[in-house]
Design a protein around this motif. Structure first.
Motif, PDB file in Angstrom:
ATOM      1  N   TRP A   8       0.851  -1.196   0.000  1.00 31.86           N
ATOM      2  CA  TRP A   8       0.000   0.000   0.000  1.00 31.86           C
ATOM      3  C   TRP A   8       0.880   1.237   0.000  1.00 31.86           C
ATOM      4  O   TRP A   8       1.792   1.370   0.822  1.00 31.86           O
ATOM      5  CB  TRP A   8      -0.906   0.007   1.233  1.00 31.86           C
ATOM      6  CG  TRP A   8      -1.771   1.215   1.337  1.00 31.86           C
ATOM      7  CD1 TRP A   8      -2.428   1.849   0.322  1.00 31.86           C
ATOM      8  CD2 TRP A   8      -2.093   1.951   2.530  1.00 31.86           C
ATOM      9  NE1 TRP A   8      -3.142   2.933   0.801  1.00 31.86           N
ATOM     10  CE2 TRP A   8      -2.951   3.014   2.157  1.00 31.86           C
ATOM     11  CE3 TRP A   8      -1.741   1.806   3.871  1.00 31.86           C
ATOM     12  CZ2 TRP A   8      -3.443   3.926   3.073  1.00 31.86           C
ATOM     13  CZ3 TRP A   8      -2.240   2.709   4.792  1.00 31.86           C
ATOM     14  CH2 TRP A   8      -3.091   3.749   4.392  1.00 31.86           C
ATOM     15  N   PHE A   9       0.602   2.134  -0.942  1.00 34.21           N
ATOM     16  CA  PHE A   9       1.318   3.400  -1.059  1.00 34.21           C
ATOM     17  C   PHE A   9       0.335   4.523  -0.730  1.00 34.21           C
ATOM     18  O   PHE A   9      -0.356   5.035  -1.614  1.00 34.21           O
ATOM     19  CB  PHE A   9       1.873   3.560  -2.480  1.00 34.21           C
ATOM     20  CG  PHE A   9       2.744   2.414  -2.911  1.00 34.21           C
ATOM     21  CD1 PHE A   9       4.091   2.411  -2.619  1.00 34.21           C
ATOM     22  CD2 PHE A   9       2.209   1.336  -3.595  1.00 34.21           C
ATOM     23  CE1 PHE A   9       4.908   1.359  -3.008  1.00 34.21           C
ATOM     24  CE2 PHE A   9       3.000   0.274  -3.984  1.00 34.21           C
ATOM     25  CZ  PHE A   9       4.361   0.281  -3.688  1.00 34.21           C
ATOM     26  N   PRO A  10       0.228   4.904   0.547  1.00 32.13           N
ATOM     27  CA  PRO A  10      -0.808   5.855   0.973  1.00 32.13           C
ATOM     28  C   PRO A  10      -0.685   7.238   0.344  1.00 32.13           C
ATOM     29  O   PRO A  10      -1.666   7.974   0.296  1.00 32.13           O
ATOM     30  CB  PRO A  10      -0.639   5.918   2.493  1.00 32.13           C
ATOM     31  CG  PRO A  10       0.762   5.456   2.743  1.00 32.13           C
ATOM     32  CD  PRO A  10       1.057   4.452   1.682  1.00 32.13           C
ATOM     33  N   HIS A  11       0.515   7.591  -0.130  1.00 31.89           N
ATOM     34  CA  HIS A  11       0.717   8.905  -0.748  1.00 31.89           C
ATOM     35  C   HIS A  11       1.254   8.745  -2.168  1.00 31.89           C
ATOM     36  O   HIS A  11       2.122   9.508  -2.595  1.00 31.89           O
ATOM     37  CB  HIS A  11       1.685   9.739   0.102  1.00 31.89           C
ATOM     38  CG  HIS A  11       1.294   9.843   1.544  1.00 31.89           C
ATOM     39  ND1 HIS A  11       0.093  10.374   1.955  1.00 31.89           N
ATOM     40  CD2 HIS A  11       1.946   9.462   2.681  1.00 31.89           C
ATOM     41  CE1 HIS A  11       0.024  10.327   3.280  1.00 31.89           C
ATOM     42  NE2 HIS A  11       1.123   9.781   3.740  1.00 31.89           N
ATOM     43  N   TRP A  12       0.735   7.782  -2.894  1.00 29.78           N
ATOM     44  CA  TRP A  12       1.282   7.450  -4.204  1.00 29.78           C
ATOM     45  C   TRP A  12       1.339   8.644  -5.165  1.00 29.78           C
ATOM     46  O   TRP A  12       2.408   8.923  -5.745  1.00 29.78           O
ATOM     47  CB  TRP A  12       0.490   6.300  -4.820  1.00 29.78           C
ATOM     48  CG  TRP A  12       0.847   5.999  -6.243  1.00 29.78           C
ATOM     49  CD1 TRP A  12       0.068   6.138  -7.344  1.00 29.78           C
ATOM     50  CD2 TRP A  12       2.104   5.498  -6.721  1.00 29.78           C
ATOM     51  NE1 TRP A  12       0.743   5.762  -8.481  1.00 29.78           N
ATOM     52  CE2 TRP A  12       1.993   5.364  -8.129  1.00 29.78           C
ATOM     53  CE3 TRP A  12       3.311   5.159  -6.104  1.00 29.78           C
ATOM     54  CZ2 TRP A  12       3.047   4.914  -8.923  1.00 29.78           C
ATOM     55  CZ3 TRP A  12       4.359   4.692  -6.891  1.00 29.78           C
ATOM     56  CH2 TRP A  12       4.218   4.578  -8.280  1.00 29.78           C
ATOM     57  N   PRO A  13       0.263   9.409  -5.391  1.00 31.88           N
ATOM     58  CA  PRO A  13       0.349  10.517  -6.354  1.00 31.88           C
ATOM     59  C   PRO A  13       1.393  11.561  -5.973  1.00 31.88           C
ATOM     60  O   PRO A  13       2.157  12.032  -6.830  1.00 31.88           O
ATOM     61  CB  PRO A  13      -1.066  11.103  -6.357  1.00 31.88           C
ATOM     62  CG  PRO A  13      -1.944   9.982  -5.902  1.00 31.88           C
ATOM     63  CD  PRO A  13      -1.114   9.267  -4.875  1.00 31.88           C
ATOM     64  N   THR A  14       1.449  11.930  -4.696  1.00 35.96           N
ATOM     65  CA  THR A  14       2.395  12.961  -4.282  1.00 35.96           C
ATOM     66  C   THR A  14       3.817  12.408  -4.192  1.00 35.96           C
ATOM     67  O   THR A  14       4.783  13.124  -4.475  1.00 35.96           O
ATOM     68  CB  THR A  14       1.980  13.583  -2.940  1.00 35.96           C
ATOM     69  OG1 THR A  14       1.726  12.537  -1.981  1.00 35.96           O
ATOM     70  CG2 THR A  14       0.712  14.418  -3.109  1.00 35.96           C
TER      71      THR A  14
END
Length: 262
Positions: A8-14
């Motif tokens: 899980w990449f909780p801040h994927w876009p940023t």
């Protein structure tokens, strides 16, 4: 026994923006992406600095800028995020031969039979997260018998890396909130109104009334997480992979016949 890793990449876009284009932005300065909902600009994604400042997805951009006047803002790019996530899933093929991007912010890896190549399950997961973190990504991960359990523990567990022992997925799921079952917002609200807050309470409740009130998807998700219903992972195929396919009138099953075809 099937063993699945969920990343899980909780801040994927940023995180992706900080790696490409915003790499000089100090980690302490909040970064968000924005999109337009037809009436006004809204926050789509946030980094950890923005979360610390009280900004969350769904907040109007003007309100977020009132909280943080020097807020860094970039246009949301969901197609670019999805494409980059698919490429990252390809990169994870060094770990196991079956990986899959799980939009919008996760990856599944079927690690069945692969852990011994990496020093065991804990070493495998730890090494994977360390390599991803070294590239500037915020990531959590879990390994379990089912995709649903791994997904739930990665997002709602207490640790950054968790290996759920074989046949212990029920124990791992029981204390988690019902949101860990990938349910829609309306179903989650309805369950909370009934006092069903944890997976254990949901698992022990009579199924027929739940299915009548919330539909079959609730039971479907619960059974997938518990391993009572299969959940296949659709693998990502490397773009440069060469394939050749042969069709036969009847199936071939002997080692000699397979070797001849190869």
């Amino acid at each position: 026994m099937r063993r699945i890793i969920s990343l899980w990449f909780p801040h994927w876009p940023t995180d992706r923006l900080r790696r490409h284009g915003f790499h000089d932005l100090p980690a302490s300065r909040p970064l968000v992406t924005r999109s337009h909902d037809g009436r006004r600009d809204m926050i789509s994604a946030v980094d950890q600095a923005a979360v610390t400042a009280g900004i969350s997805p769904g907040l109007p951009l003007a309100q977020a800028q009132a909280l943080v006047p020097d807020l860094s803002v970039a246009p949301a790019d969901p197609e670019g995020d999805a494409s980059a996530l698919s490429r990252l899933a390809e990169w994870c093929l060094w770990c196991a031969p079956l990986t899959s991007a799980a939009d919008p912010d996760g990856i599944w890896i079927d690690a069945t039979g692969c852990a011994h190549l990496h020093g065991g399950e804990t070493s495998m997961l730890t090494a994977l997260l360390a390599r991803l973190s070294a590239t500037g990504l915020t990531v959590r991960g879990a390994m379990a018998d089912t995709p649903g359990c791994a997904w739930a523990v990665a997002r709602f567990g207490t640790d950054m890396a968790t290996v759920v022992p074989e046949q212990q997925h029920k124990t791992a799921l029981d204390p988690l909130p019902v949101a860990a079952l990938r349910l829609d917002a309306a179903t989650r609200r309805g369950l909370l109104q009934l006092g069903l807050e944890q997976v254990r309470q949901l698992r022990e409740a009579p199924r027929a009334p739940l299915a009548r009130r919330f539909g079959k998807n609730l039971i479907h998700r619960l059974d997938q997480a518990l391993g009572l219903m299969p959940e296949p992972i659709r693998p990502v195929l490397p773009r440069d992979m060469i394939q050749d396919r042969r069709s036969f009138v009847e199936p071939i099953s002997t080692a000699e016949a397979i070797a001849t075809v190869i």
